[in-house]
Enzyme design. Sequence first.
Site, PDB file in Angstrom:
ATOM      1  N   GLN A 185       0.794  -1.223   0.000  1.00  0.00           N
ATOM      2  CA  GLN A 185       0.000   0.000   0.000  1.00  0.00           C
ATOM      3  C   GLN A 185       0.830   1.278   0.000  1.00  0.00           C
ATOM      4  OE1 GLN A 185      -2.547  -1.984   3.241  1.00  0.00           O
ATOM      5  NE2 GLN A 185      -3.891  -0.417   2.406  1.00  0.00           N
ATOM      6  N   HIS A 295       1.021  -9.411   4.703  1.00  0.00           N
ATOM      7  CA  HIS A 295      -0.100  -8.468   4.677  1.00  0.00           C
ATOM      8  C   HIS A 295      -0.746  -8.513   3.286  1.00  0.00           C
ATOM      9  CE1 HIS A 295      -1.927  -4.705   6.593  1.00  0.00           C
ATOM     10  NE2 HIS A 295      -2.531  -4.828   5.427  1.00  0.00           N
ATOM     11  N   ASN A 355      -1.915 -10.797   8.432  1.00  0.00           N
ATOM     12  CA  ASN A 355      -2.862  -9.698   8.588  1.00  0.00           C
ATOM     13  C   ASN A 355      -4.284 -10.140   8.256  1.00  0.00           C
ATOM     14  OD1 ASN A 355      -3.618  -6.746   8.652  1.00  0.00           O
ATOM     15  ND2 ASN A 355      -4.200  -7.270   6.551  1.00  0.00           N
ATOM     16  N   GLU A 356      -5.207  -9.919   9.165  1.00  0.00           N
ATOM     17  CA  GLU A 356      -6.653 -10.037   8.938  1.00  0.00           C
ATOM     18  C   GLU A 356      -7.065 -11.196   8.039  1.00  0.00           C
ATOM     19  OE1 GLU A 356      -8.379  -6.386   7.587  1.00  0.00           O
ATOM     20  OE2 GLU A 356      -7.537  -5.218   9.206  1.00  0.00           O
TER      21      GLU A 356
END
Length: 647
Positions: A185, A295, A355-356
């Site tokens: 990102q 991620h 991540n998530e």
Amino acid sequence: MKASLFSLPLLVLPAAAQQVYISSNGSSPRPWCTSPAAVTTYAATPTFYHSNFSYTQTETVRTATAVQSTTPAPTYAPAYSAISSLLSNFSTTTWGNWDPSAAATTAAPTSFVNASDPYGPAAFSSLWEWAALSSFSRGAYSTTVSPTPVPTSSLILPPPLYFGPTDCLPVPKDFVFGVAGSAAQIEGAVADEGRGPAISERAGQIPIPGFTSGLNESQLSNNFVATESYYLYKQDIDRLAAIGVKYYSFSISWTRILPFGLPGSPVNAQGIQHYDDLINYILEKGMIPMATIFHWDTPLVLTGLDPMATSDSGYLLGNFNFGAQNSTFREALVNFGKIVMTHYSDRVPIWVTINEPQTGIVTGPSFYNVIMSHADLYHFYHNEINGTGEITIKMAVTPGVPQDPTDPTHVAAAEHYNEILLSDYLYPLALGLDYPDSFKYTLQDYIPLSTADLAHVGGTLDFIGVDVYSTPVIMPVVDDYQACGLNNDTTSNPYWPYCVYPLYETVNGWNVGYDNNDAVYTEPTYLRTALNYLWNTYQVPVMVTELGISLYGPGTTDFVGITSQQYDVERSHYYLSYLTEVLKAIWEDGVNVKGVIMWASADNWEWGSYEFQFGLQYVDRTTSTLDQYYKRSLFDVVDFVESRRLS
Ligand SMILES: *[C@@H]1O[C@H](CO)[C@@H](O)[C@H](O)[C@H]1NC(C)=O
Ligand SMILES: *[C@@H]1O[C@H](CO)[C@@H](O)[C@H](O)[C@H]1NC(C)=O
Ligand SMILES: *[C@@H]1O[C@H](CO)[C@@H](O)[C@H](O)[C@H]1NC(C)=O
Ligand SMILES: *[C@@H]1O[C@H](CO)[C@@H](O)[C@H](O)[C@H]1NC(C)=O
Ligand SMILES: *[C@@H]1O[C@H](CO)[C@@H](O)[C@H](O)[C@H]1NC(C)=O
Ligand SMILES: *[C@@H]1O[C@H](CO)[C@@H](O)[C@H](O)[C@H]1NC(C)=O
Ligand SMILES: *[C@@H]1O[C@H](CO)[C@@H](O)[C@H](O)[C@H]1NC(C)=O
Ligand SMILES: *[C@@H]1O[C@H](CO)[C@@H](O)[C@H](O)[C@H]1NC(C)=O
């Protein structure tokens, strides 16, 4: 249907800070006006008088306090040179930048595999050609930029917020507080210095439900440039250190370390060097690094070009599984994780494995691969490297709360939702317990956990990482959870897999809080309930590993003018109210909340778009230099935490 709920020994009754509805009529009481000191007698009608006017309004000009270094910085594991033997078959090479124009002159290979030189320069080039990116472009930089000092004039605090917290709760001495970003990102430089293609580049080209926020092809933006943090990281860190941010949470790009992604493939020496430099620079500036291994930037080789079409155990819900459905995922992720942990654990005190996962993991095998690879990395960290820091997995979204906590069917619905959202991971990982029954009948392709599996995964969370955006309010929609869970035909059963109705509305029809862009609501008191739930149900400390909002109006691309972008008062309101509730959870409810990491350090690429701006700094995308500007929320929140910190 709720049998599993009551058969679990450690599940507790609703937490102390559970929300309840109390009926009352008339105006709001003002209890702070009733103390003897506050009581003044006012006539029903004021008396008016003239005075000699003068300009007596004053403003205090306060400048941000930079972070202070701890010298020498502590170490948390042996240096790489002492533990390099833990990596088998480790070799490095360099590839430099992919040259799209050179590649275009050769016939595109049908496969990037070249038997005679599977990882050579031609194979690297073929890998990128295979990724089939349209409109590939690079940013303004091609080498690490020397930072320019942050001007003092940009470090002057904004005018104080008129309304703000008035409580006196302090911040614990060692409370972790910082900002986050993730490689895909922010870094840009996606095909530079040996980085290979990841699913994130495809997410900028084709809509991937669950990944690209429902955007269609024409609305997608790519991450080729992002905020160019790969080259601008020194400036990024300088800016954060100068304003007083202590922790920097970043993720390590899998394909920057392993362009070909897989075990046995060579490691990119420039990638290893980059994160070494980044970590050293963070420490040099007095900040503390926190690293996420995975991620969502899965190497493309694990998903194929169209992850929707090729996932090898099918996909459901329109989500794809970040490549975790691939039977080779576990070995590949663990191989990558071991490489980076071996190199950086001496200096990194906090690690996040994944991540998530809930955002994309919707098949049993994917789920199993995720929890097993997390546990593999936990054991490698604590038992082979002997790391003395902490390691966790980041859960997406806080637990849901019943819309009406006095209605047992609402409570049951919230429990069902939380079992599928959280307990499926956290019973095994935190408590060493089997999956809840609701998970087993909902994900019928689940892989059973053997006694050995449970021993392997149990107790592998040093704390629970939870990414808080907003807390859904849960209403029931079915009577029979098992029947609903078993019917996994998502066209006829839109409520699968949770089988409840999550919404953001109170029983009286009001929104639970301010409705921000990208489905985030400001609802601080619900966070306190959620933190109580996590700590008391799963019995390990909690850290808010992401907290943030994307705003409408100022702070979005439809609002031009940098000074207006900077005045993001609604974001300040969000953070200060949430942090106040975190402090109440700590001091009034006894909940062990270790810290709060804010998302995001700066406006970034939100998985397909630059439209959703969560940044505490504005990035001027109209300039190729991508200049950053502090938003007022960053000043407000640093001031809130550091003015209350105990020494
Ligand atoms: C508030 O007012 C309504 C309407 O007059 C009444 O029905 C209700 O009983 C009142 N509630 C309380 C708590 O006084
Ligand atoms: C205003 O200032 C003048 C001159 O100093 C003084 O005479 C007068 O009393 C003041 N008026 C009030 C309302 O304070
Ligand atoms: C395969 O690798 C060899 C050795 O580097 C090279 O000569 C050849 O051109 C490569 N083939 C393709 C199709 O890239
Ligand atoms: C994409 O979405 C936008 C906004 O909803 C719409 O105007 C546009 O027509 C859509 N484009 C396609 C190709 O569907
Ligand atoms: C080392 O990696 C190579 C591929 O580069 C592979 O062929 C070989 O089997 C691996 N050896 C071990 C011991 O893993
Ligand atoms: C799974 O990963 C392997 C690499 O380990 C890759 O060859 C294969 O194509 C992947 N499967 C799918 C369906 O993408
Ligand atoms: C980690 O600790 C174990 C058990 O004490 C020991 O056998 C091992 O050598 C240690 N590893 C390192 C890298 O120091
Ligand atoms: C969906 O249900 C079918 C049979 O009803 C089962 O074979 C399949 O594994 C289920 N899928 C999941 C993800 O549970």
